[in-house]
Scaffold this active site. Structure first.
Site, PDB file in Angstrom:
ATOM      1  N   HIS A 149       0.856  -1.191   0.000  1.00  2.00           N
ATOM      2  CA  HIS A 149       0.000   0.000   0.000  1.00  2.00           C
ATOM      3  C   HIS A 149       0.892   1.241   0.000  1.00  2.00           C
ATOM      4  O   HIS A 149       1.864   1.296   0.750  1.00  2.00           O
ATOM      5  CB  HIS A 149      -0.878  -0.027   1.253  1.00  2.00           C
ATOM      6  CG  HIS A 149      -1.945   1.015   1.281  1.00  2.00           C
ATOM      7  ND1 HIS A 149      -1.684   2.338   1.549  1.00  2.00           N
ATOM      8  CD2 HIS A 149      -3.277   0.924   1.049  1.00  2.00           C
ATOM      9  CE1 HIS A 149      -2.820   3.031   1.489  1.00  2.00           C
ATOM     10  NE2 HIS A 149      -3.810   2.188   1.179  1.00  2.00           N
ATOM     11  N   HIS A 203      -7.739   0.487  -4.372  1.00  2.45           N
ATOM     12  CA  HIS A 203      -8.586   1.201  -3.420  1.00  2.45           C
ATOM     13  C   HIS A 203      -9.082   2.423  -4.164  1.00  2.45           C
ATOM     14  O   HIS A 203      -8.277   3.254  -4.583  1.00  2.45           O
ATOM     15  CB  HIS A 203      -7.774   1.694  -2.222  1.00  2.45           C
ATOM     16  CG  HIS A 203      -7.366   0.605  -1.274  1.00  2.45           C
ATOM     17  ND1 HIS A 203      -6.570   0.854  -0.165  1.00  2.45           N
ATOM     18  CD2 HIS A 203      -7.662  -0.713  -1.241  1.00  2.45           C
ATOM     19  CE1 HIS A 203      -6.394  -0.280   0.503  1.00  2.45           C
ATOM     20  NE2 HIS A 203      -7.039  -1.241  -0.127  1.00  2.45           N
ATOM     21  N   CYS A 223      -3.807   2.734  -4.483  1.00  2.00           N
ATOM     22  CA  CYS A 223      -4.754   3.480  -3.660  1.00  2.00           C
ATOM     23  C   CYS A 223      -4.839   4.884  -4.236  1.00  2.00           C
ATOM     24  O   CYS A 223      -3.902   5.687  -4.088  1.00  2.00           O
ATOM     25  CB  CYS A 223      -4.290   3.492  -2.208  1.00  2.00           C
ATOM     26  SG  CYS A 223      -5.379   4.485  -1.172  1.00  2.00           S
ATOM     27  N   TYR A 262     -14.882   4.508   7.504  1.00  2.00           N
ATOM     28  CA  TYR A 262     -15.365   3.145   7.256  1.00  2.00           C
ATOM     29  C   TYR A 262     -16.809   2.886   7.673  1.00  2.00           C
ATOM     30  O   TYR A 262     -17.142   1.824   8.173  1.00  2.00           O
ATOM     31  CB  TYR A 262     -14.412   2.130   7.897  1.00  2.00           C
ATOM     32  CG  TYR A 262     -13.127   2.027   7.107  1.00  2.00           C
ATOM     33  CD1 TYR A 262     -13.071   1.261   5.935  1.00  2.00           C
ATOM     34  CD2 TYR A 262     -11.986   2.736   7.469  1.00  2.00           C
ATOM     35  CE1 TYR A 262     -11.907   1.182   5.177  1.00  2.00           C
ATOM     36  CE2 TYR A 262     -10.820   2.678   6.714  1.00  2.00           C
ATOM     37  CZ  TYR A 262     -10.795   1.895   5.575  1.00  2.00           C
ATOM     38  OH  TYR A 262      -9.662   1.830   4.808  1.00  2.00           O
ATOM     39  N   ASP A 265     -13.155   2.995  -1.068  1.00  2.00           N
ATOM     40  CA  ASP A 265     -12.330   3.294   0.103  1.00  2.00           C
ATOM     41  C   ASP A 265     -13.071   4.294   0.979  1.00  2.00           C
ATOM     42  O   ASP A 265     -14.275   4.516   0.775  1.00  2.00           O
ATOM     43  CB  ASP A 265     -10.961   3.779  -0.384  1.00  2.00           C
ATOM     44  CG  ASP A 265      -9.855   3.572   0.640  1.00  2.00           C
ATOM     45  OD1 ASP A 265     -10.154   3.102   1.754  1.00  2.00           O
ATOM     46  OD2 ASP A 265      -8.709   3.892   0.330  1.00  2.00           O
ATOM     47  N   HIS A 266     -12.349   4.908   1.886  1.00  2.00           N
ATOM     48  CA  HIS A 266     -12.968   5.832   2.846  1.00  2.00           C
ATOM     49  C   HIS A 266     -14.193   6.535   2.293  1.00  2.00           C
ATOM     50  O   HIS A 266     -14.141   7.147   1.230  1.00  2.00           O
ATOM     51  CB  HIS A 266     -11.982   6.933   3.253  1.00  2.00           C
ATOM     52  CG  HIS A 266     -10.684   6.405   3.756  1.00  2.00           C
ATOM     53  ND1 HIS A 266      -9.631   7.217   4.070  1.00  2.00           N
ATOM     54  CD2 HIS A 266     -10.278   5.144   4.002  1.00  2.00           C
ATOM     55  CE1 HIS A 266      -8.619   6.472   4.491  1.00  2.00           C
ATOM     56  NE2 HIS A 266      -8.986   5.215   4.453  1.00  2.00           N
TER      57      HIS A 266
HETATM   58  C1  DNO Z   1      -6.669   3.125   5.507  1.00  2.00           C
HETATM   59  C2  DNO Z   1      -6.021   2.031   4.827  1.00  2.00           C
HETATM   60  C3  DNO Z   1      -4.664   1.714   5.378  1.00  2.00           C
HETATM   61  C4  DNO Z   1      -4.228   0.393   4.829  1.00  2.00           C
HETATM   62  C5  DNO Z   1      -2.885  -0.033   5.250  1.00  2.00           C
HETATM   63  C6  DNO Z   1      -2.448  -1.220   4.451  1.00  2.00           C
HETATM   64  O1  DNO Z   1      -7.810   3.304   5.390  1.00  2.00           O
HETATM   65  O2  DNO Z   1      -5.985   2.224   3.476  1.00  2.00           O
HETATM   66  O3  DNO Z   1      -4.726   1.654   6.753  1.00  2.00           O
HETATM   67  O4  DNO Z   1      -5.116  -0.591   5.242  1.00  2.00           O
HETATM   68  O5  DNO Z   1      -1.969   0.973   5.114  1.00  2.00           O
HETATM   69  O6  DNO Z   1      -1.437  -1.860   5.127  1.00  2.00           O
END
Ligand code: DNO
Length: 349
Positions: A200, A265, A238, A324, A310-311
Protein backbone atom coordinates in the site's frame (compact mmCIF):
# COMPACT_ATOMS: atom_id res chain seq x y z
CA UNK A 1 -14.36 -5.61 -16.37
CA UNK A 2 -13.45 -8.89 -14.86
CA UNK A 3 -12.83 -7.41 -11.43
CA UNK A 4 -14.15 -8.38 -8.04
CA UNK A 5 -15.75 -5.71 -5.90
CA UNK A 6 -15.03 -6.08 -2.20
CA UNK A 7 -15.73 -4.25 1.04
CA UNK A 8 -13.48 -3.84 4.03
CA UNK A 9 -14.84 -5.43 7.17
CA UNK A 10 -13.20 -5.17 10.59
CA UNK A 11 -14.63 -8.39 11.99
CA UNK A 12 -17.18 -8.92 14.72
CA UNK A 13 -16.42 -5.56 16.36
CA UNK A 14 -17.38 -3.69 13.20
CA UNK A 15 -20.69 -1.81 13.40
CA UNK A 16 -21.13 -2.66 9.74
CA UNK A 17 -22.25 -6.26 9.54
CA UNK A 18 -21.84 -8.97 6.91
CA UNK A 19 -25.62 -8.86 6.49
CA UNK A 20 -25.32 -5.20 5.51
CA UNK A 21 -22.43 -5.83 3.16
CA UNK A 22 -24.11 -8.65 1.26
CA UNK A 23 -27.06 -6.37 0.44
CA UNK A 24 -24.90 -3.99 -1.56
CA UNK A 25 -25.54 -5.11 -5.13
CA UNK A 26 -22.31 -6.19 -6.87
CA UNK A 27 -20.48 -7.03 -3.65
CA UNK A 28 -18.47 -10.21 -4.08
CA UNK A 29 -16.14 -10.38 -1.16
CA UNK A 30 -14.86 -9.05 2.08
CA UNK A 31 -11.42 -7.65 2.85
CA UNK A 32 -10.43 -8.36 6.42
CA UNK A 33 -7.70 -9.55 8.77
CA UNK A 34 -7.22 -11.53 11.96
CA UNK A 35 -7.32 -9.13 14.85
CA UNK A 36 -6.75 -11.50 17.79
CA UNK A 37 -2.97 -11.84 17.44
CA UNK A 38 -0.24 -9.29 18.26
CA UNK A 39 1.64 -7.79 15.31
CA UNK A 40 4.48 -10.05 14.26
CA UNK A 41 3.08 -13.33 15.55
CA UNK A 42 1.62 -16.20 13.56
CA UNK A 43 -2.13 -16.19 12.97
CA UNK A 44 -3.87 -19.36 14.09
CA UNK A 45 -5.37 -21.60 11.43
CA UNK A 46 -8.49 -21.78 13.57
CA UNK A 47 -8.99 -18.00 13.41
CA UNK A 48 -8.30 -17.86 9.69
CA UNK A 49 -10.75 -20.67 9.09
CA UNK A 50 -13.43 -19.17 11.30
CA UNK A 51 -13.16 -15.89 9.38
CA UNK A 52 -13.42 -17.65 6.03
CA UNK A 53 -16.43 -19.71 7.09
CA UNK A 54 -18.26 -16.73 8.53
CA UNK A 55 -17.75 -14.67 5.41
CA UNK A 56 -18.72 -17.52 3.09
CA UNK A 57 -21.87 -18.19 5.08
CA UNK A 58 -22.97 -14.74 3.96
CA UNK A 59 -22.43 -15.55 0.32
CA UNK A 60 -19.19 -13.55 0.14
CA UNK A 61 -15.58 -14.58 -0.45
CA UNK A 62 -12.56 -14.05 1.76
CA UNK A 63 -9.74 -13.72 -0.76
CA UNK A 64 -8.09 -10.46 0.27
CA UNK A 65 -6.37 -9.73 3.55
CA UNK A 66 -5.67 -6.16 4.60
CA UNK A 67 -3.33 -6.05 6.32
CA UNK A 68 -0.81 -8.53 7.49
CA UNK A 69 1.08 -5.81 9.35
CA UNK A 70 4.84 -5.64 9.10
CA UNK A 71 6.47 -5.45 12.53
CA UNK A 72 8.56 -2.32 13.19
CA UNK A 73 11.63 -4.51 13.84
CA UNK A 74 11.48 -5.64 10.21
CA UNK A 75 11.31 -2.06 8.95
CA UNK A 76 14.17 -1.17 11.30
CA UNK A 77 16.24 -4.21 10.29
CA UNK A 78 16.54 -5.07 14.01
CA UNK A 79 17.97 -8.16 15.66
CA UNK A 80 14.61 -9.91 15.79
CA UNK A 81 13.84 -9.25 12.12
CA UNK A 82 14.75 -12.74 10.81
CA UNK A 83 12.35 -14.45 13.21
CA UNK A 84 9.60 -11.95 12.47
CA UNK A 85 10.08 -12.32 8.71
CA UNK A 86 9.80 -16.09 9.08
CA UNK A 87 6.54 -15.57 11.00
CA UNK A 88 5.36 -13.33 8.19
CA UNK A 89 6.15 -16.02 5.63
CA UNK A 90 4.22 -18.53 7.71
CA UNK A 91 1.20 -16.22 7.68
CA UNK A 92 1.44 -15.95 3.91
CA UNK A 93 1.56 -19.76 3.65
CA UNK A 94 -1.42 -20.24 5.96
CA UNK A 95 -3.49 -17.60 4.20
CA UNK A 96 -2.64 -19.01 0.78
CA UNK A 97 -3.75 -22.46 1.89
CA UNK A 98 -7.01 -20.96 3.19
CA UNK A 99 -7.80 -19.54 -0.25
CA UNK A 100 -6.53 -15.97 0.16
CA UNK A 101 -5.22 -14.61 -3.14
CA UNK A 102 -4.02 -11.14 -2.24
CA UNK A 103 -2.36 -9.62 0.82
CA UNK A 104 -2.21 -5.86 1.29
CA UNK A 105 0.46 -4.48 3.60
CA UNK A 106 2.46 -1.32 4.03
CA UNK A 107 6.00 -0.34 4.89
CA UNK A 108 5.34 2.98 6.62
CA UNK A 109 7.44 3.54 9.73
CA UNK A 110 5.44 3.87 12.97
CA UNK A 111 2.35 5.58 11.62
CA UNK A 112 -0.07 4.22 9.08
CA UNK A 113 -2.39 6.73 7.41
CA UNK A 114 -2.31 10.12 9.01
CA UNK A 115 -4.84 12.95 9.09
CA UNK A 116 -5.18 16.18 11.02
CA UNK A 117 -8.95 15.86 11.37
CA UNK A 118 -11.17 12.82 11.52
CA UNK A 119 -14.54 14.50 11.19
CA UNK A 120 -14.10 17.63 9.14
CA UNK A 121 -17.54 19.17 8.52
CA UNK A 122 -18.32 19.58 4.86
CA UNK A 123 -20.60 22.09 3.18
CA UNK A 124 -23.34 19.46 2.77
CA UNK A 125 -23.34 18.69 6.50
CA UNK A 126 -21.54 15.37 6.19
CA UNK A 127 -18.07 14.93 7.62
CA UNK A 128 -14.90 13.30 6.42
CA UNK A 129 -11.20 12.93 7.09
CA UNK A 130 -8.95 15.81 6.18
CA UNK A 131 -5.29 16.74 6.23
CA UNK A 132 -3.63 20.08 6.74
CA UNK A 133 0.15 19.98 6.58
CA UNK A 134 0.75 22.99 8.84
CA UNK A 135 -1.43 21.46 11.55
CA UNK A 136 0.44 18.17 11.32
CA UNK A 137 3.82 19.89 11.45
CA UNK A 138 2.74 21.69 14.60
CA UNK A 139 1.91 18.43 16.34
CA UNK A 140 4.37 16.63 18.50
CA UNK A 141 3.73 12.89 18.25
CA UNK A 142 4.99 12.42 21.79
CA UNK A 143 2.69 14.87 23.47
CA UNK A 144 -0.18 15.19 21.03
CA UNK A 145 -3.64 14.93 22.45
CA UNK A 146 -5.03 14.32 19.01
CA UNK A 147 -6.10 10.80 18.38
CA UNK A 148 -4.71 9.94 15.00
CA UNK A 149 -6.04 7.04 13.01
CA UNK A 150 -3.34 4.59 12.20
CA UNK A 151 -1.54 5.11 15.46
CA UNK A 152 -1.17 1.81 17.13
CA UNK A 153 -2.97 2.58 20.37
CA UNK A 154 -0.80 0.04 22.12
CA UNK A 155 2.16 2.42 21.97
CA UNK A 156 2.82 3.92 25.33
CA UNK A 157 4.47 7.33 25.28
CA UNK A 158 7.77 5.77 26.40
CA UNK A 159 7.46 3.01 23.81
CA UNK A 160 6.81 5.54 21.10
CA UNK A 161 9.76 7.63 22.20
CA UNK A 162 12.02 4.61 22.08
CA UNK A 163 10.74 3.62 18.67
CA UNK A 164 11.20 7.09 17.23
CA UNK A 165 14.73 7.14 18.62
CA UNK A 166 15.51 3.89 16.81
CA UNK A 167 14.29 5.44 13.55
CA UNK A 168 16.74 8.31 13.97
CA UNK A 169 19.33 6.06 12.34
CA UNK A 170 17.04 5.02 9.47
CA UNK A 171 16.96 7.17 6.40
CA UNK A 172 15.31 6.33 3.10
CA UNK A 173 18.16 4.12 1.88
CA UNK A 174 18.19 2.08 5.10
CA UNK A 175 14.45 1.61 4.75
CA UNK A 176 14.92 0.44 1.15
CA UNK A 177 17.54 -2.02 2.35
CA UNK A 178 15.18 -3.46 4.96
CA UNK A 179 12.34 -3.63 2.43
CA UNK A 180 14.66 -5.56 0.12
CA UNK A 181 15.41 -8.15 2.81
CA UNK A 182 11.69 -8.50 3.48
CA UNK A 183 10.66 -8.87 -0.17
CA UNK A 184 13.41 -11.33 -1.00
CA UNK A 185 12.15 -13.61 1.76
CA UNK A 186 8.40 -13.15 1.37
CA UNK A 187 7.79 -13.00 -2.38
CA UNK A 188 9.08 -16.53 -3.16
CA UNK A 189 6.73 -17.89 -0.48
CA UNK A 190 3.83 -15.91 -1.92
CA UNK A 191 4.61 -17.32 -5.36
CA UNK A 192 4.56 -20.87 -4.01
CA UNK A 193 1.14 -20.53 -2.42
CA UNK A 194 -0.53 -18.43 -5.13
CA UNK A 195 -0.74 -15.18 -3.18
CA UNK A 196 -0.12 -11.76 -4.69
CA UNK A 197 1.47 -9.28 -2.33
CA UNK A 198 0.20 -5.72 -2.76
CA UNK A 199 2.12 -2.98 -0.98
CA UNK A 200 0.00 0.00 0.00
CA UNK A 201 1.38 3.46 -0.80
CA UNK A 202 2.33 5.73 2.05
CA UNK A 203 -0.56 7.93 3.05
CA UNK A 204 0.05 10.79 2.63
CA UNK A 205 2.93 10.15 0.25
CA UNK A 206 5.50 12.36 1.94
CA UNK A 207 7.73 12.19 5.01
CA UNK A 208 6.21 13.05 8.38
CA UNK A 209 7.89 13.81 11.73
CA UNK A 210 11.28 13.15 10.15
CA UNK A 211 10.41 9.52 9.45
CA UNK A 212 11.31 8.21 6.01
CA UNK A 213 8.55 7.31 3.59
CA UNK A 214 9.43 5.58 0.33
CA UNK A 215 6.29 4.17 -1.30
CA UNK A 216 5.24 7.53 -2.60
CA UNK A 217 5.44 7.94 -6.37
CA UNK A 218 5.84 6.23 -9.71
CA UNK A 219 9.61 6.04 -9.61
CA UNK A 220 9.67 4.48 -6.16
CA UNK A 221 6.87 2.04 -6.95
CA UNK A 222 8.85 0.91 -9.99
CA UNK A 223 11.95 0.54 -7.82
CA UNK A 224 9.99 -1.57 -5.33
CA UNK A 225 8.80 -3.88 -8.12
CA UNK A 226 12.30 -4.28 -9.52
CA UNK A 227 13.61 -5.59 -6.19
CA UNK A 228 11.84 -8.86 -6.91
CA UNK A 229 10.54 -8.84 -10.43
CA UNK A 230 7.53 -11.08 -10.04
CA UNK A 231 3.77 -10.73 -10.52
CA UNK A 232 3.54 -11.74 -6.86
CA UNK A 233 5.34 -8.52 -5.95
CA UNK A 234 2.67 -5.96 -6.72
CA UNK A 235 1.00 -2.84 -5.42
CA UNK A 236 -2.30 -1.73 -4.00
CA UNK A 237 -3.17 1.18 -6.21
CA UNK A 238 -4.75 3.48 -3.66
CA UNK A 239 -6.07 6.44 -5.63
CA UNK A 240 -6.65 8.55 -2.54
CA UNK A 241 -3.16 8.03 -1.10
CA UNK A 242 -1.18 8.63 -4.29
CA UNK A 243 -3.67 11.14 -5.64
CA UNK A 244 -3.05 13.87 -3.07
CA UNK A 245 0.27 14.59 -4.77
CA UNK A 246 -0.64 16.31 -8.05
CA UNK A 247 2.59 14.97 -9.58
CA UNK A 248 1.23 11.44 -9.35
CA UNK A 249 -0.56 10.69 -12.60
CA UNK A 250 -2.76 7.74 -11.70
CA UNK A 251 -3.87 6.95 -15.23
CA UNK A 252 -0.28 6.77 -16.36
CA UNK A 253 0.66 4.57 -13.39
CA UNK A 254 -2.16 2.13 -14.13
CA UNK A 255 -0.79 1.71 -17.65
CA UNK A 256 2.84 1.54 -16.52
CA UNK A 257 2.16 -1.07 -13.84
CA UNK A 258 -0.18 -3.27 -15.83
CA UNK A 259 -0.08 -6.82 -14.46
CA UNK A 260 1.35 -5.69 -11.14
CA UNK A 261 -1.82 -4.27 -9.58
CA UNK A 262 -3.78 -7.03 -7.87
CA UNK A 263 -5.80 -4.63 -5.69
CA UNK A 264 -7.20 -1.12 -6.07
CA UNK A 265 -8.59 1.20 -3.42
CA UNK A 266 -10.92 3.64 -5.10
CA UNK A 267 -11.74 6.94 -3.48
CA UNK A 268 -11.59 10.61 -4.32
CA UNK A 269 -9.82 13.48 -2.59
CA UNK A 270 -10.10 17.22 -2.97
CA UNK A 271 -6.74 18.95 -2.92
CA UNK A 272 -7.37 22.22 -1.09
CA UNK A 273 -3.83 23.66 -1.02
CA UNK A 274 -0.24 22.56 -0.98
CA UNK A 275 -0.15 19.35 1.03
CA UNK A 276 -3.71 19.93 2.17
CA UNK A 277 -6.70 17.86 1.24
CA UNK A 278 -10.17 16.69 2.21
CA UNK A 279 -11.68 13.34 1.46
CA UNK A 280 -14.70 13.93 -0.73
CA UNK A 281 -17.42 11.58 -1.88
CA UNK A 282 -16.30 9.13 -4.58
CA UNK A 283 -17.74 11.05 -7.54
CA UNK A 284 -15.38 12.92 -9.86
CA UNK A 285 -17.36 16.13 -9.55
CA UNK A 286 -16.51 16.50 -5.83
CA UNK A 287 -12.83 15.69 -5.86
CA UNK A 288 -9.59 16.31 -7.70
CA UNK A 289 -9.45 12.86 -9.30
CA UNK A 290 -11.25 11.86 -12.46
CA UNK A 291 -12.74 8.51 -11.48
CA UNK A 292 -14.02 7.86 -14.99
CA UNK A 293 -10.53 8.09 -16.45
CA UNK A 294 -9.14 5.91 -13.68
CA UNK A 295 -11.71 3.18 -14.28
CA UNK A 296 -11.23 3.48 -18.01
CA UNK A 297 -7.49 2.92 -17.58
CA UNK A 298 -8.18 -0.15 -15.43
CA UNK A 299 -10.51 -1.48 -18.09
CA UNK A 300 -8.05 -0.80 -20.90
CA UNK A 301 -5.24 -2.58 -19.08
CA UNK A 302 -7.36 -5.67 -18.46
CA UNK A 303 -7.54 -5.21 -14.70
CA UNK A 304 -8.91 -8.43 -13.20
CA UNK A 305 -8.04 -8.03 -9.54
CA UNK A 306 -9.90 -6.87 -6.47
CA UNK A 307 -11.31 -3.40 -5.95
CA UNK A 308 -12.90 -1.78 -2.98
CA UNK A 309 -14.56 1.54 -2.37
CA UNK A 310 -12.33 3.29 0.10
CA UNK A 311 -12.97 5.83 2.85
CA UNK A 312 -16.40 7.31 2.74
CA UNK A 313 -17.83 10.40 4.35
CA UNK A 314 -20.09 10.01 7.36
CA UNK A 315 -23.58 10.76 6.08
CA UNK A 316 -27.18 10.43 7.25
CA UNK A 317 -26.09 10.70 10.89
CA UNK A 318 -23.97 7.58 10.80
CA UNK A 319 -21.19 7.32 13.37
CA UNK A 320 -18.41 4.79 13.56
CA UNK A 321 -14.89 4.10 12.44
CA UNK A 322 -13.68 7.20 10.56
CA UNK A 323 -13.77 6.54 6.82
CA UNK A 324 -15.37 3.15 7.26
CA UNK A 325 -19.07 3.68 7.65
CA UNK A 326 -21.58 1.74 5.59
CA UNK A 327 -23.58 4.33 3.68
CA UNK A 328 -21.09 6.39 1.77
CA UNK A 329 -18.88 3.43 0.93
CA UNK A 330 -21.95 1.63 -0.41
CA UNK A 331 -22.83 4.68 -2.52
CA UNK A 332 -19.24 4.69 -3.71
CA UNK A 333 -19.38 1.05 -4.71
CA UNK A 334 -22.54 1.63 -6.74
CA UNK A 335 -21.08 4.67 -8.49
CA UNK A 336 -17.89 2.81 -9.38
CA UNK A 337 -19.82 -0.21 -10.56
CA UNK A 338 -22.00 2.00 -12.71
CA UNK A 339 -19.01 3.68 -14.29
CA UNK A 340 -17.46 0.30 -15.04
CA UNK A 341 -20.64 -1.08 -16.60
CA UNK A 342 -20.94 1.96 -18.86
CA UNK A 343 -17.29 1.82 -19.91
CA UNK A 344 -17.52 -1.85 -20.77
CA UNK A 345 -20.72 -1.53 -22.76
CA UNK A 346 -19.45 1.56 -24.55
CA UNK A 347 -16.44 -0.41 -25.71
CA UNK A 348 -18.44 -3.43 -26.78
CA UNK A 349 -20.85 -1.32 -28.84
C1 DNO B 1 -6.67 3.13 5.51
C2 DNO B 1 -6.02 2.03 4.83
C3 DNO B 1 -4.66 1.71 5.38
C4 DNO B 1 -4.23 0.39 4.83
C5 DNO B 1 -2.89 -0.03 5.25
C6 DNO B 1 -2.45 -1.22 4.45
O1 DNO B 1 -7.81 3.30 5.39
O2 DNO B 1 -5.99 2.22 3.48
O3 DNO B 1 -4.73 1.65 6.75
O4 DNO B 1 -5.12 -0.59 5.24
O5 DNO B 1 -1.97 0.97 5.11
O6 DNO B 1 -1.44 -1.86 5.13
Amino acid sequence: MNWKMTFRWYGDDDKVTLDHIRQIPCMRGVVSAIYDTPVGEVWSNASIDAMRRKVEKHGLTFEVVESVPVHEEIKLGGADAPRLIENYCENVRRLGKAGVKCICYNFMPVFDWLRSELAHTRADGSNALSYDHATVLAMNPLTSELSLPGWDSSYTKAGLQELLAKYAAIGEEELWRNLTVFLQAVIPVAEQVGVRMAIHPDDPPWGIFGLPRIITNRENLARMMRIVDSPANGITLCTGSLGVDPNNDLVEMIHAFRGRIPFVHLRNVKITGERCFEESGHVSEQGSLDMYRILRALHETGFDGYARPDHGRMIWGETGRPGYGLYDRALGAMYLYGLAEAIEKEDRA
